[in-house]
Enzyme design. Structure first.
Site, PDB file in Angstrom:
ATOM      1  N   ARG A 238       0.693  -1.381  -0.024  1.00 28.50           N
ATOM      2  CA  ARG A 238       0.085  -0.136  -0.034  1.00 28.50           C
ATOM      3  C   ARG A 238       0.588   1.357   0.132  1.00 28.50           C
ATOM      4  O   ARG A 238       1.444   1.799   0.895  1.00 28.50           O
ATOM      5  CB  ARG A 238      -1.094   0.069   1.185  1.00 28.50           C
ATOM      6  CG  ARG A 238      -2.118  -0.929   1.094  1.00 28.50           C
ATOM      7  CD  ARG A 238      -2.947  -1.121   2.298  1.00 28.50           C
ATOM      8  NE  ARG A 238      -2.227  -2.036   3.357  1.00 28.50           N
ATOM      9  CZ  ARG A 238      -2.842  -2.336   4.237  1.00 28.50           C
ATOM     10  NH1 ARG A 238      -3.991  -2.266   4.733  1.00 28.50           N
ATOM     11  NH2 ARG A 238      -2.272  -3.177   5.123  1.00 28.50           N
TER      12      ARG A 238
ATOM     13  N   TYR B 292      -2.509 -22.037   7.556  1.00 28.01           N
ATOM     14  CA  TYR B 292      -1.725 -20.947   8.188  1.00 28.01           C
ATOM     15  C   TYR B 292      -0.875 -21.495   9.139  1.00 28.01           C
ATOM     16  O   TYR B 292       0.596 -21.082   9.205  1.00 28.01           O
ATOM     17  CB  TYR B 292      -2.814 -19.958   8.862  1.00 28.01           C
ATOM     18  CG  TYR B 292      -2.031 -18.879   9.696  1.00 28.01           C
ATOM     19  CD1 TYR B 292      -1.222 -17.931   8.981  1.00 28.01           C
ATOM     20  CD2 TYR B 292      -1.830 -18.733  11.048  1.00 28.01           C
ATOM     21  CE1 TYR B 292      -0.628 -16.883   9.589  1.00 28.01           C
ATOM     22  CE2 TYR B 292      -1.135 -17.710  11.831  1.00 28.01           C
ATOM     23  CZ  TYR B 292      -0.588 -16.787  10.831  1.00 28.01           C
ATOM     24  OH  TYR B 292       0.221 -15.922  11.671  1.00 28.01           O
TER      25      TYR B 292
ATOM     26  N   PRO C 113       4.784 -14.746  18.187  1.00 29.05           N
ATOM     27  CA  PRO C 113       3.851 -14.047  18.917  1.00 29.05           C
ATOM     28  C   PRO C 113       2.593 -14.882  19.005  1.00 29.05           C
ATOM     29  O   PRO C 113       2.310 -15.765  18.026  1.00 29.05           O
ATOM     30  CB  PRO C 113       3.295 -12.932  18.438  1.00 29.05           C
ATOM     31  CG  PRO C 113       4.436 -12.612  17.069  1.00 29.05           C
ATOM     32  CD  PRO C 113       5.074 -13.913  16.946  1.00 29.05           C
TER      33      PRO C 113
END
Ligand code: NDP
Ligand code: 8X3
Length: 253
Positions: A37, A153, A183
């Site tokens: 982006r 995933y 994490p």
């Protein structure tokens, strides 16, 4: 740490990558911030260039040619990257394997795993030549424990877990440090992406307990990066206090 060091962060337009860029800038590192982006990269550049030197690179980590061309396009003064934070990645979908979408599977394999390899391949030669450097791979508790519907995933992050170990072994002769940060639940745009923009469903993931913030992970990354040169943080698993495993979270509602 001096401001001569250059760090490249993938996925710096949001979440953990953005918080890491902000912390590194405060610590005086020169930054190459990456993401797809462009508007967000521009905003980040405007914010951080007040305190350090910033270079932006927009590319899709899953497109090998794009990755190589972008990294080859770096001006000479930005080529010697000291710290690579392989952070770009996301989950796409949360479905049992029999209901999974091929496009989601491919996105996770191509971005989380192959993308990390593509970026690393382009950054490594100068680290090897200079016999210095530090690579931080952002894995996940999902790479260490599988949870229901996490299938692909989890597999993509287990690949990051294995790859980090393999990289540490192969790069050992060159004095290059390799760290994995894994994490648990961090409140970012992660769930919004996983649930394809369903903000209500995404918000529910973080309700009833205090999740980690992106800044908590940035602090851990900084700990590894700023450790003395003879110290290599190999692997760090970081949970919110309310989380005990991939599947156990002490939610109050
Ligand atoms: P966010 O969705 O907030 O950030 C993801 C970042 O990755 C964005 O900057 C995005 O930038 C970038 N990205 C995604 N796909 C691509 C691509 N194809 N090419 C280039 N950049 C890409 O999520 P997080 O900050 O939470 O995620 C960062 C990392 O942390 C990921 O690897 C994730 O798996 C991992 N992680 C997250 C946890 C969490 O609970 N949030 C827990 C454990 C690990 P852009 O869209 O501009 O390209
Ligand atoms: C992100 C954390 O538990 O949603 O990797 O997979 S989890």
């Amino acid at each position: 740490m001096t401001n001569e060091k250059i760090a490249l962060i993938t996925g710096a337009t949001s979440g953990i990558g953005k918080a890491t860029a902000q912390l590194f800038a405060q610590k005086g590192l020169k930054l190459i911030v990456c993401g797809r982006r462009k508007e967000r990269l521009k905003e980040l550049e405007a914010e951080l260039s007040k305190i350090t030197k910033v270079y932006t690179l927009s590319f899709d980590v899953s497109q090998q040619k794009e990755v190589a061309q972008s990294l080859n396009s770096l001006p000479d003064e930005w080529k010697n990257i000291d710290i690579l934070v392989n952070n770009a990645g996301n989950a796409h979908g949360l479905e049992p394997i029999q209901l999974g979408r091929l496009s989601d599977w491919e996105a996770m394999i191509d971005i989380n795993f192959k993308g990390l390899l593509y970026v690393t391949q382009s950054v490594l030669p100068q680290m090897i030549e200079r016999e210095k450097g530090h690579i931080i791979n952002i894995g996940s508790i999902a790479g260490k424990e599988v949870y229901p519907n996490g299938n692909v995933y989890c597999a993509s992050k287990a690949a990051v877990d294995s790859l980090t170990k393999g990289m540490r072994i192969d790069l050992n002769p060159f004095g290059i440090r390799v760290t994995q940060i894994a994490p648990g639940l961090v409140e970012t745009e992660f769930s919004l992406v996983r649930f394809k923009g369903d903000a209500e469903r995404a918000q529910k993931v973080y309700e009833g307990y205090e999740p980690l913030k992106a800044e908590d992970i940035a602090d851990a990354i900084w700990y590894a990066v700023s450790a003395p040169a003879h110290v290599q943080i190999a692997d760090m698993v970081i949970f919110p206090t309310a989380q005990a495993s991939a599947t156990i979270v002490n939610k109050k509602n």
